[in-house]
Design a protein around this motif. Structure first.
Motif, PDB file in Angstrom:
ATOM      1  N   HIS A 129       2.301   0.534 -26.090  1.00 51.61           N
ATOM      2  CA  HIS A 129       3.749   0.486 -26.287  1.00 51.61           C
ATOM      3  C   HIS A 129       4.147   0.481 -27.763  1.00 51.61           C
ATOM      4  CE1 HIS A 129       2.256  -3.636 -26.231  1.00 51.61           C
ATOM      5  NE2 HIS A 129       3.288  -3.965 -26.992  1.00 51.61           N
ATOM      6  N   TYR A 130       3.217   0.182 -28.654  1.00 48.70           N
ATOM      7  CA  TYR A 130       3.561   0.210 -30.083  1.00 48.70           C
ATOM      8  C   TYR A 130       3.876   1.625 -30.560  1.00 48.70           C
ATOM      9  CZ  TYR A 130       1.982  -4.619 -30.279  1.00 48.70           C
ATOM     10  OH  TYR A 130       1.847  -5.959 -30.071  1.00 48.70           O
ATOM     11  N   ASN A 131       3.228   2.604 -29.960  1.00 47.76           N
ATOM     12  CA  ASN A 131       3.534   4.000 -30.303  1.00 47.76           C
ATOM     13  C   ASN A 131       4.986   4.334 -29.968  1.00 47.76           C
ATOM     14  OD1 ASN A 131       0.848   4.367 -31.046  1.00 47.76           O
ATOM     15  ND2 ASN A 131       0.267   4.948 -28.981  1.00 47.76           N
ATOM     16  N   ASN A 132       5.456   3.838 -28.828  1.00 46.79           N
ATOM     17  CA  ASN A 132       6.846   4.086 -28.447  1.00 46.79           C
ATOM     18  C   ASN A 132       7.813   3.346 -29.358  1.00 46.79           C
ATOM     19  OD1 ASN A 132       5.142   4.565 -25.938  1.00 46.79           O
ATOM     20  ND2 ASN A 132       7.091   5.403 -25.318  1.00 46.79           N
ATOM     21  N   ALA A 133       7.416   2.184 -29.841  1.00 49.37           N
ATOM     22  CA  ALA A 133       8.277   1.459 -30.776  1.00 49.37           C
ATOM     23  C   ALA A 133       8.412   2.216 -32.095  1.00 49.37           C
ATOM     24  CB  ALA A 133       7.715   0.056 -31.023  1.00 49.37           C
ATOM     25  N   ILE A 134       7.300   2.733 -32.590  1.00 47.74           N
ATOM     26  CA  ILE A 134       7.337   3.510 -33.841  1.00 47.74           C
ATOM     27  C   ILE A 134       8.160   4.774 -33.654  1.00 47.74           C
ATOM     28  CG2 ILE A 134       5.900   4.821 -35.448  1.00 47.74           C
ATOM     29  CD1 ILE A 134       3.656   2.724 -34.815  1.00 47.74           C
ATOM     30  N   ALA A 135       7.926   5.467 -32.527  1.00 47.85           N
ATOM     31  CA  ALA A 135       8.662   6.695 -32.253  1.00 47.85           C
ATOM     32  C   ALA A 135      10.149   6.419 -32.070  1.00 47.85           C
ATOM     33  CB  ALA A 135       8.096   7.366 -31.000  1.00 47.85           C
ATOM     34  N   GLY A 136      10.469   5.309 -31.413  1.00 46.95           N
ATOM     35  CA  GLY A 136      11.875   4.948 -31.221  1.00 46.95           C
ATOM     36  C   GLY A 136      12.572   4.657 -32.543  1.00 46.95           C
ATOM     37  N   ALA A 137      11.851   4.048 -33.476  1.00 47.16           N
ATOM     38  CA  ALA A 137      12.440   3.764 -34.789  1.00 47.16           C
ATOM     39  C   ALA A 137      12.790   5.053 -35.518  1.00 47.16           C
ATOM     40  CB  ALA A 137      11.479   2.925 -35.625  1.00 47.16           C
ATOM     41  N   PHE A 138      11.883   6.027 -35.486  1.00 41.76           N
ATOM     42  CA  PHE A 138      12.147   7.302 -36.154  1.00 41.76           C
ATOM     43  C   PHE A 138      13.221   8.115 -35.422  1.00 41.76           C
ATOM     44  CE2 PHE A 138       7.994   6.486 -38.137  1.00 41.76           C
ATOM     45  CZ  PHE A 138       8.326   6.753 -39.453  1.00 41.76           C
ATOM     46  N   GLY A 139      13.108   8.161 -34.088  1.00 43.82           N
ATOM     47  CA  GLY A 139      14.094   8.912 -33.310  1.00 43.82           C
ATOM     48  C   GLY A 139      15.489   8.327 -33.431  1.00 43.82           C
ATOM     49  N   GLY A 140      15.597   7.012 -33.388  1.00 42.28           N
ATOM     50  CA  GLY A 140      16.890   6.361 -33.553  1.00 42.28           C
ATOM     51  C   GLY A 140      17.460   6.560 -34.937  1.00 42.28           C
ATOM     52  N   ALA A 141      16.576   6.595 -35.939  1.00 42.25           N
ATOM     53  CA  ALA A 141      17.042   6.841 -37.310  1.00 42.25           C
ATOM     54  C   ALA A 141      17.652   8.227 -37.432  1.00 42.25           C
ATOM     55  CB  ALA A 141      15.883   6.682 -38.284  1.00 42.25           C
ATOM     56  N   ALA A 161      16.391   0.526 -34.551  1.00 46.02           N
ATOM     57  CA  ALA A 161      15.929  -0.721 -33.923  1.00 46.02           C
ATOM     58  C   ALA A 161      16.186  -0.709 -32.422  1.00 46.02           C
ATOM     59  CB  ALA A 161      16.643  -1.912 -34.566  1.00 46.02           C
ATOM     60  N   LEU A 162      17.352  -0.202 -32.027  1.00 50.98           N
ATOM     61  CA  LEU A 162      17.693  -0.169 -30.597  1.00 50.98           C
ATOM     62  C   LEU A 162      16.732   0.731 -29.827  1.00 50.98           C
ATOM     63  CD1 LEU A 162      19.667  -0.943 -28.335  1.00 50.98           C
ATOM     64  CD2 LEU A 162      21.000   1.078 -28.925  1.00 50.98           C
ATOM     65  N   MET A 163      16.476   1.924 -30.350  1.00 54.32           N
ATOM     66  CA  MET A 163      15.560   2.833 -29.654  1.00 54.32           C
ATOM     67  C   MET A 163      14.126   2.328 -29.693  1.00 54.32           C
ATOM     68  SD  MET A 163      16.668   6.798 -30.141  1.00 54.32           S
ATOM     69  CE  MET A 163      15.318   7.343 -29.132  1.00 54.32           C
ATOM     70  N   ALA A 164      13.741   1.657 -30.773  1.00 61.27           N
ATOM     71  CA  ALA A 164      12.381   1.109 -30.856  1.00 61.27           C
ATOM     72  C   ALA A 164      12.161   0.042 -29.792  1.00 61.27           C
ATOM     73  CB  ALA A 164      12.136   0.533 -32.251  1.00 61.27           C
ATOM     74  N   VAL A 165      13.095  -0.867 -29.669  1.00 59.55           N
ATOM     75  CA  VAL A 165      12.968  -1.939 -28.668  1.00 59.55           C
ATOM     76  C   VAL A 165      13.009  -1.367 -27.261  1.00 59.55           C
ATOM     77  CG1 VAL A 165      14.109  -3.976 -27.726  1.00 59.55           C
ATOM     78  CG2 VAL A 165      13.880  -3.725 -30.195  1.00 59.55           C
ATOM     79  N   THR A 166      13.948  -0.450 -27.019  1.00 63.08           N
ATOM     80  CA  THR A 166      14.076   0.138 -25.682  1.00 63.08           C
ATOM     81  C   THR A 166      12.809   0.885 -25.289  1.00 63.08           C
ATOM     82  OG1 THR A 166      16.449   0.383 -26.022  1.00 63.08           O
ATOM     83  CG2 THR A 166      15.478   1.651 -24.244  1.00 63.08           C
ATOM     84  N   GLY A 167      12.295   1.729 -26.192  1.00 62.43           N
ATOM     85  CA  GLY A 167      11.083   2.487 -25.891  1.00 62.43           C
ATOM     86  C   GLY A 167       9.876   1.599 -25.680  1.00 62.43           C
ATOM     87  N   ALA A 168       9.730   0.568 -26.521  1.00 63.25           N
ATOM     88  CA  ALA A 168       8.575  -0.324 -26.387  1.00 63.25           C
ATOM     89  C   ALA A 168       8.634  -1.124 -25.090  1.00 63.25           C
ATOM     90  CB  ALA A 168       8.516  -1.271 -27.583  1.00 63.25           C
TER      91      ALA A 168
END
Length: 201
Positions: free
Chosen positions: A86-98, A115-122
């Motif tokens: 799930h850490y991969n999804n958190a990193i990806a969510g941070a970049f995608g949300g940015a 931050a919102l997309m990172a938490v949601t994805g993780a």
């Protein structure tokens, strides 16, 4: 959520980040184009068919950019860390949300969407990565699992009949005899069974 930290059989297999990013970008871009078309069709004044691209094309572009960056970051992170978790999804969510927050043009929006997309994805990946929850155990045979469920929720016939009663195509053993007795008690005559089989006497 699989952790690939075991022996040779459980070794992480690298993925093509560029191919995955292009595929996801095309998928998200198609979804954004569909939303742009819907928004164009809801315009009050008459607009031409090219308004999907000229007026609302930014929706498709934003969707495509977010999908591309998210998937590239996720796969690249998995390749670098050699783990699928799930850490991969958190990193990806941070970049995608940015990327999504860049449209607002303010740093708080970039950080907030990231931050919102990172938490949601993780959280989504940590809880099974599917809307139905965790997947079924691959070691359990599907036939045996269904048989276990049938036995667990099966109710005795007597209990079902006691709740809903006989009749209406529910005919347990001895139903015809009990029906004849009820008719005799209610109307005072005996009903003799008749067979439709011509060979039966």
């Amino acid at each position: 959520m699989a952790s690939h930290t075991g022996g040779d059989d459980d070794k992480y297999k690298r993925q093509d980040a560029v191919s995955a990013a292009v595929t996801m970008g095309a998928l998200f871009g198609t979804g954004g184009l569909f939303l742009a078309a819907v928004k164009t069709s809801l315009e009050r004044k008459h607009v031409g068919p090219w308004a999907v691209f000229s007026k609302h094309g930014h929706i498709a572009a934003t969707f495509a950019a977010v999908g591309t960056v998210y998937e590239f970051s996720r796969v690249a992170s998995a390749n670098l860390r050699e783990k699928n978790d799930h850490y991969n999804n958190a990193i990806a969510g941070a970049f995608g949300g940015a990327v999504l927050g860049l449209k607002a043009g303010r740093i708080p929006a970039v950080l907030g969407y990231g931050a919102l997309m990172a938490v949601t994805g993780a959280v989504f990946e940590y809880t099974g990565g599917r809307f139905q929850g965790f997947g079924r155990d691959p070691d359990v045979d599907e036939y045996e699992r269904k048989e276990m469920l049938r036995k667990r929720y099966r109710r005795p016939m007597e209990e079902t009949i006691a709740e809903i009663g006989e009749g209406r195509s529910i005919r347990p053993p001895g139903y015809e005899e009990r029906r004849r007795e009820r008719l005799k008690e209610a109307y005072g005559f005996e009903v003799k069974p008749v067979s439709t089989d011509p060979d039966r006497v």
